[in-house]
Design a protein around this motif. Sequence first.
Motif, short mmCIF file in Angstrom:
data_model
loop_
_atom_site.label_atom_id
_atom_site.label_comp_id
_atom_site.label_asym_id
_atom_site.label_seq_id
_atom_site.Cartn_x
_atom_site.Cartn_y
_atom_site.Cartn_z
N SER A 123 0.85 -1.20 0.00
CA SER A 123 0.00 0.00 0.00
C SER A 123 0.87 1.23 0.00
N VAL A 141 -5.70 4.74 4.95
CA VAL A 141 -6.45 3.44 4.96
C VAL A 141 -7.87 3.68 5.47
N ILE A 200 -10.57 -0.22 1.85
CA ILE A 200 -10.50 -1.63 2.20
C ILE A 200 -11.44 -2.44 1.32
N TRP A 201 -12.63 -1.91 1.14
CA TRP A 201 -13.63 -2.63 0.35
C TRP A 201 -13.22 -2.77 -1.10
N GLU A 211 -10.19 -3.56 -1.94
CA GLU A 211 -9.07 -4.49 -2.07
C GLU A 211 -9.55 -5.82 -2.62
N ILE A 213 -9.96 -8.60 -0.01
CA ILE A 213 -11.23 -8.53 0.72
C ILE A 213 -12.35 -9.12 -0.14
#
Lengths: 294, 593
Positions: free
Chosen positions: A3, A9, A14-15, A17, A20
């Motif tokens: 990253s 972050v 995150i969603w 990625e 994930i």
Amino acid sequence: MVSDPKTPVTPARIWREPLIHFLVAGVILFGVYQAVVPQDQQTVRIDRNELAWMESMWLSQWRRPPTPDEFEQLVDRRIREEIYAREAQAMGLDRNDVILRRRLAQQLESLIDDEASLAEPTEAQLEIYFSEHISQYQRPASIRFRHLFFNSDLRGKDVAKADAMRALPALAVVDTVKDDPFPGPKDITAAIDALSPVFGRGFQHRLESIAADTSPGQWIGPIESAYGEHLVRIDEYVPGAPADFAGVRESVIADWRRRHIAAVADSRYADMRRKYRVIIDSTPDSPAPQSATR
Amino acid sequence: MRSRHILTGICLAAIATCAVAETRLYFGDLHLHTRYSNDAFAFFGTTRTPDDAYRYARGEPIETNDGRTVRISQPLDFLAVTDHMRYPGALQSIAEPDSPYGDTEVGKLIRSTDRADHFRAFLEVLKPARTGAPPAEGLDDKPRSLHIWRLMVESADKHYEPGKFTTFAAYEWTSEVQRLPDRPYGNMHRNVIFADTRDLPYPLSSLDTTHPEELWKYLEAQRMRGVDVLAIPHNANISDGLMFAPTDSWGAPVDEHYAARRTWNEPLVEVTQQKGTSETHPGLSPTDEFASFELYRNLFGSNIEGQLGGSYIRDAYKRGIEYQSWGFFNPFMFGLVGATDTHAGLSTVSENRLLEDVEPASQRVSRAPSSMVTSAGGLTGVWAEANRRDTLFSALRRRETFATTGPRISVRFFGGWNYTEELFVDSDWVQAAYAGGVPMGGVLEDGSPGVVPKFAVYAAKDPNGANLDRVQIIKGWVVDGASHEQIFDVALSDGRAVGADGSVPSVGNSVDPVTATWGNDIGAATLFTLWEDPYFDPRLPAFYYVRVIEIPTPRWQTYDAVASGTPLPEGVAVSIQERAFTSPIWYQTRRPR
């Protein structure tokens, strides 16, 4: 991938990625799989023997084989029964159920009987059984006789006897004397133990005890029956004889087997019983039966 | 109408002239039930098969449900297993663990541990005939029914030993009919007895019809195929007056055609069994001191007593000769038999063995209060040339039979015009009696003026049983279209005589209720006489039948009370006077029309 330190972050990032995405997809797939596919499956197997048994039970009840539909229903019912039984057992329903208990007991009983009935007696065992129970295989004594009857009601009890005794010597010379009508036949050919329903037990016993020692063709008596006094001329007497073993062999085998099965069942039960201590509650009205104390 | 005269003539001739000259006495039971009868299985828990019934009757030991071994005290000469044919074997089959009907309504009821549920299971059997509803699932299994019938016939054949022991293929047609819509059902049952086991049809059951006339049609059809068969009604006492009604089962008045068919299809009636005796009732025979014998009045499943008229045999005999006096045929010319109707599969007739032989617990539990008072069942005595199907069946057809209430009382009864006092002098008197007259079940005709029929009776006690009290001849006759009855004490024991007022001193009573024993110091072993009817009128039709009465002996409740140390129940008599009833001898004139 690494990253970028300059990028913050945030949840949104995150969603986005792929890892994930893969994890979420994995969780979703896993959840769907859990919901749709049953876990911990047990197997119910209806094998060839079972199918053949079901068909033969049907045949013996209905006297024809089942149609495909009927057979399918039969199998379905069997499967259902098996599953219910396992579930019921898992729930602990098998304790205290009377019908189940009875069936289990019957099953064990017939297993023991089946096992015992396989036993083949040896010749020696059969002969011993035969000789121990020889009276059952006796050919009964049979007799052919003619009789004269002196009615006790008609003449008076003592008079009937006296009349009979007075007539006896005359019969040495003549064929017959005047006697009274009898409620049964005057000429009899029968097994000795068939006389009771015609003359009464007493007459049968009395005749049995003297028949062997009486010479045929001579008048004897008086012998008392339920109806009065009789003079009897035995024309033929065939004493009872032990049956010829070869002739009754089949019966002896069947009887031996019946005895053996019962003896084995008793002995096995005794063995089983020894393992248990039995307590029977007593009530105010009845003290506990004896078997409780063992 | 000529054809009717011819039919009448043929029937009379056939019945009156096929007597035989030399006969022996055979005892048997023509009515009992095994596990294949649904009521036996449901109420009594009977598990015995026809095989067991035949083996027990022959004298073999049988194991009871509670593990005892029992044996009949005196083997029988013949037996007919008569299971009900309403879904035969249904409940006992459904109760099997592997029955495909295990989870049906009936399956659950019959497997329940509650006896009330077993009763409910049986009610399902009754429903279709009573309500027209379709049978509950599992009951109507035609292959199974056929299979059960085949088993019954095979069992009969397996145990048939000509000359030694006779069996008959038989069944019960269990018709029940309500006299009025709100009445309980009246009993119209008949036992159907086949002469032989060749070419047997499947039985016509009360599910097919409840009309006796249709049963007769079925029997007549069998005879046309060469299969001889007859039917024997029983329990007229609880028929609510329907058994001997003045109309047929559709309400039309009885006529000659009905009478001829009834006589030919039903030559016999069962007068005594464990559900009471149907000879007569004090209400119908007020001057008969022996009329209150083992009365069982309540209609099935109710506390309502059946109608008196049409429910008793002596009354039916009287109605029969009334029809005759009006110029019609007599529809009630039947002989008498006795039976057990046991539902335990064992033909038990002795008062003192009744509870020994059947399972005590089930017997006590299942007996309804009204049946608590009736005695053990009876037997049929048959005079035939030999112990075989053809000879016994022939004797049943010609009515040369008598009924006993259990003991093996022997009775000879003859009627003739020329018998003299010398008849009994010759010890071969029976041959002379046959040659000079007719035996029980026979018909005397057309007396010449001034000639009186003479009746010869010879009664002998059961040689292993109780002495006899008396012999009676019961006469019925018609004057001006109305019937009358009179009882004559024709032979008495212990030197007693009939008083000027017609009364007879009692024979006494040797029964000791404390020990349930009795003594043969009273009564007689044999009683015989030649009797002439002092009021005979050759213009009037009449019937005569013999009733033989024993000295008192203990009832089964007395034996039970002594054995168990408990008191006798309220209202139950200590002793019973067992008896025999013969088929009548009829007198008739052929009246010109």
